[in-house]
Enzyme design. Structure first.
Site, PDB file in Angstrom:
ATOM      1  CE  LYS A 117       3.966 -11.729  -3.710  1.00 42.87           C
ATOM      2  NZ  LYS A 117       3.103 -10.570  -4.058  1.00 42.87           N
ATOM      3  CE  LYS A 168       1.075  -1.965   2.521  1.00 48.91           C
ATOM      4  NZ  LYS A 168       1.760  -3.431   2.722  1.00 48.91           N
ATOM      5  CB  THR A 217       2.918 -12.062   0.368  1.00 50.06           C
ATOM      6  OG1 THR A 217       2.266 -10.923  -0.034  1.00 50.06           O
ATOM      7  CG2 THR A 217       2.082 -12.765   1.358  1.00 50.06           C
ATOM      8  CG  HIS A 242      -6.133 -10.630   5.777  1.00 49.75           C
ATOM      9  ND1 HIS A 242      -4.938 -11.198   5.228  1.00 49.75           N
ATOM     10  CD2 HIS A 242      -7.178 -11.604   5.625  1.00 49.75           C
ATOM     11  CE1 HIS A 242      -5.409 -12.542   4.722  1.00 49.75           C
ATOM     12  NE2 HIS A 242      -6.745 -12.624   4.844  1.00 49.75           N
ATOM     13  CE  LYS A 289       6.108  -3.034   1.164  1.00 48.89           C
ATOM     14  NZ  LYS A 289       5.868  -4.250   1.825  1.00 48.89           N
ATOM     15  NE  ARG A 290      -3.271  -0.069  -2.970  1.00 44.91           N
ATOM     16  CZ  ARG A 290      -4.504  -0.073  -3.394  1.00 44.91           C
ATOM     17  NH1 ARG A 290      -4.944  -1.259  -3.908  1.00 44.91           N
ATOM     18  NH2 ARG A 290      -5.490   0.931  -3.088  1.00 44.91           N
TER      19      ARG A 290
END
Ligand SMILES: *Cc1c(COP(=O)(O)O)cnc(C)c1O
Length: 783
Positions: free
Chosen positions: A633, A527, A629, A333, A521-522
């Site tokens: 969405k 990110k 993911t 992952h 998101k985290r």
């Protein structure tokens, strides 16, 4: 289920469980009561399901995390009794929405990896595949996030404090897990039904809870040592007490190792016991009846453990290895080197002395193969499971599995050409791609009933609920502006719903006429939440300089938890909260832009946020996000993506067209070329507005309450900028400005969102799951 029957059941359940009238109960108790009534309805179907699959090969999804969220609405939807139950409750004078909100999220996961596991279970049951999940029943799930003075403060999540209607304790299947001769516990299974859409198949998620074997030391108690008398029970329970809240980095704790062994050993013992009970005389057929998917390396101890258990049954090592390899498959992952699990050998030996020799045995087998394959010894460090006093879980997982998969096309390519290219050289067919997906039942049907109704009307059928590829036909259904008009009206409605929710929960007033630009998101440096914050800070400066200019209204929304020990992530949360306070309190600006950092982002909050988004922020440094993911969405709910060519963004624009999204920034090759010859001073000086924003971290504009956090953010940027926030900022700014410009022609803008929705079919977890089932697990649907 007949309405009267349901009412009777609910009323009877209330007396049974609480000795009170249903109408006297408070919300949480009412929720439990209704849950119990639903369970009473589904349990016979569940038993049927178990029976029908008992003869065929099954898949077992081993995962330390299952981020399930709430189950009530999901179960009602999938059993197709939602309308009936809601009507009945209304007749009984109960507000369904209040009841729904009374359920605690099952927050047994950190983020994407855990949510993927939950989506897969939904798809597996919906597609009628025999598939079970195996994990841990954490007493405390992912922490609750509070903001105090803009800082994240964590609080325990006691989600099991109220009775949970969905969990069935199965004491008969209790097994003993032995860490060492002196250290053993009971593993007690709790089963949760996984209802497939249509209710034909109800699969099982089995979660293990740890218990002492000797629960109470009477002798100690007798001697007045009261604490000692329950010490063993306390110690045992600690194993399943809490989910490790760190996302992707290795916690490196003894307890974490114990958790991993605890649930993998219990699960394998469970499978072997059932296998023997079915009358098998040897283990020759074990791999023909079982496929085990290892969700990252967290369950990788299943490899030596299965070999150990087989040897205990008299199977010799070579055979045991062969059975294990044919049974196991492994999902990688992450591309973050620091996130690859490595255990210190001494720590490992101190916790699992009896398991270690099996890892040595596997490593020994690998060494002889390395010699056979004539791999030069100088390259063995790319393969050896045991080296430098540590144990490499990913290497063990690759070596002893039938298949290794990445989670998006670009991620799998990077595995093959970079991260584990040496393994790819030896086993050219082992590494495969399975692009992630999401379940449209939760992420569209349930969370966006308005858009779902529109899709059903346009397509003339509800088939898309189980075949998302049909969404493609929405493109040709776009015949006139009325279709787009309805789409826009629905988006407005969802934005209003979110605005109301945010007003209630965050006490911030936001304008549904503005662009809803969302990053949820985290919190992680790669990110790049910070880059979005810098855009806002720069935009703020620009508006201040020209308050009467032609600005497009925009609401920037963040949701993210930071791992409690991740200092930089917490610093970024504090910065965004300070920025939000400054922007929202400035009357010259707050009619144009607003900033909201929602507290305690989780699955249930997510269900409100995704449907209301205009813009999806997917802005990771290229080469760092394996798939994502959340991006899917947003797409499914008709948002456009502003993003880098990273993870599944690449496939999203492949499906929906680059022209319908906003792609910017360096690509993987450019990032790689830049690394090692990058001077952050250059973009800092050359990019309009950037220096002012970066300087404002330390010039007193924003306050970090004397923690020095903002100085540390400043230093990390000017001292290397590992994630290229400064380098990519110019392109990001230009792209974001283009969004503001494009939004002025709202029809053209929302047409892009519509096209994204119509092309989201590929990203159903039904597609992903069918690929795993057919190409890795070789299981078949119930015939
Ligand atoms: C989908 C989801 C994630 C994953 O988000 P990414 O943007 O892919 O990292 C994390 N948390 C929750 C609650 C989710 O629903």
């Amino acid at each position: 289920m007949k309405s009267l029957e349901l009412k009777d059941r609910i009323e009877a359940q209330a007396y049974d469980s609480y000795g009170q009238s249903f109408y006297e109960l408070h919300e949480k108790e009412q929720f439990v009561t209704v849950g119990n009534a639903v369970m009473e309805y589904l349990v016979p179907k569940w038993i049927e399901s178990k029976k029908k699959f008992s003869q065929q090969k099954q898949a077992y999804y081993f995962s330390a995390e299952f981020l399930m969220g709430r189950a009530l609405s999901n179960n009602l939807t999938n059993l197709e009794i939602e309308k009936n139950v809601k009507e009945t409750l209304e007749e009984m004078g109960v507000n369904y929405n209040i009841l729904e909100e009374a359920e605690d999220d099952a927050g047994l996961g950190n983020g994407g990896l855990g949510r993927l596991a939950a989506c897969f279970l939904d798809s597996g049951a919906t597609l009628d595949y025999p598939m079970s999940g195996y994990g841990i029943l954490y007493q405390y799930g992912i922490f609750k996030q509070n903001f105090v003075n803009g800082f994240q403060v964590e609080e325990a999540d006691p989600w099991l404090d109220y009775e949970n209607p969905w969990l069935v304790k199965n004491s008969n299947d209790t097994v003993i897990v032995e860490f060492s001769e002196a250290d053993k516990v009971e593993a007690v299974p709790y089963d949760m039904p996984i209802v497939g859409y249509g209710g034909n198949t109800i699969n099982t998620l089995r979660l293990w809870s740890a218990n002492a074997i000797e629960k109470f030391d009477f002798q100690a108690f007798d001697e007045g040592k009261y604490i000692d008398s329950v010490k063993a029970q306390n110690e045992a329970e600690t194993i399943s007490r809490i989910l490790y809240p760190n996302d992707s980095t290795d916690e490196g704790k003894q307890l974490r190792l114990k958790q991993q062994y605890f649930f993998t050993s219990a699960s394998l013992q469970d499978l072997m016991r059932k296998y023997k009970e079915a009358g098998h005389k040897s283990f020759d057929d074990f791999s023909k009846l079982h496929s085990i998917q290892l969700n990252d390396t967290h369950p990788a101890l299943a490899i030596p453990e299965l070999i150990r258990l087989l040897e205990q049954e008299g199977v010799e090592f070579e055979k045991a290895f062969d059975i294990t390899q044919k049974t196991m498959a492994f999902t990688n992952h992450t591309l973050l080197a620091e996130a690859l699990e490595v255990w210190n050998k001494d720590l490992f030996l101190s916790v699992l002395p009896n398991l270690y020799p099996y890892i040595e045995e596997i490593n020994g087998r690998l060494v002889s193969e390395l010699k056979e394959w004539k791999v030069d010894e100088s390259k063995w460090d790319k393969f050896l499971i045991i080296q430098n006093n540590s144990i490499h879980m990913a290497f063990m997982s690759i070596y002893a599995s039938r298949a290794v998969n990445g989670v998006a096309a670009i991620h799998t390519d990077l595995l093959k050409t970079d991260v584990i290219r040496e393994w790819h050289g030896i086993f050219p067919n082992r590494i495969v791609n399975k692009t992630n997906g999401i379940t449209q039942r939760r992420w569209l049907l349930q969370s966006n009933p308005q858009l779902s109704a529109m899709i059903t009307d346009l397509l003339g059928s509800r088939e898309w609920i189980t075949d998302l590829s049909l969404l493609k036909d929405l493109e040709e259904k776009y015949t006139d502006d009325a279709v787009l008009g309805r789409f826009i009206d629905i988006k407005k409605e969802k934005k209003q719903e979110l605005a109301d929710y945010i007003q209630f929960h965050e006490e911030i007033d936001i304008d549904p006429e503005s662009i809803f630009d969302i990053q949820i998101k985290r919190l992680h440096e790669y990110k790049r939440q910070l880059m979005m914050a810098f855009y806002i800070a720069d935009l703020y400066n620009r508006i201040k300089a020209d308050p009467d200019g032609q600005w497009t209204k925009r609401t920037f929304i963040f949701g993210a938890k930071a791992a409690p020990g991740y200092y930089m992530a917490k610093a970024i949360i504090k910065f965004i909260n300070e920025l939000a306070d400054r922007v929202n309190a400035d009357p010259e600006v707050n009619g144009i832009i607003k900033v909201v950092f929602v507290e305690n982002y989780g699955v249930s909050y997510a269900e409100k946020l995704f449907p209301a988004a205009d813009v999806s922020e997917q802005i990771s440094t290229a080469g760092k996000e394996a798939s994502g993911t959340g991006n899917m969405k947003f797409m499914l709910n008709g948002a456009v993506t502003v993003g880098t060519m990273d993870g599944a963004n690449v496939e999203i624009v492949e499906e929906a067209g680059r022209e319908n999204n906003y792609i910017f920034g360096m690509e993987v090759e450019e990032v790689e070329a830049k690394r090692g010859n990058y001077d952050p001073e250059i973009p800092l000086q050359e990019t309009e507005g950037l220096a002012a924003v970066v300087e404002s971290l330390t010039d007193g504009t924003y306050h970090d309450n004397g923690t020095g956090m903002f100085q540390d953010i400043y230093d990390s940027l000017t001292g290397g900028d590992e994630y290229f926030v400064l380098e990519d900022f110019a392109d990001y700014r230009e792209t974001q400005d283009r969004i503001s410009h494009d939004y002025r022609d709202s029809k053209a803008f929302y047409k892009k969102g519509y096209v994204n929705m119509a092309n989201a079919g590929k990203f159903s977890s039904d597609r992903t799951l069918a690929e795993y089932a057919e190409e890795i697990w070789h299981i078949s649907k119930f015939q």
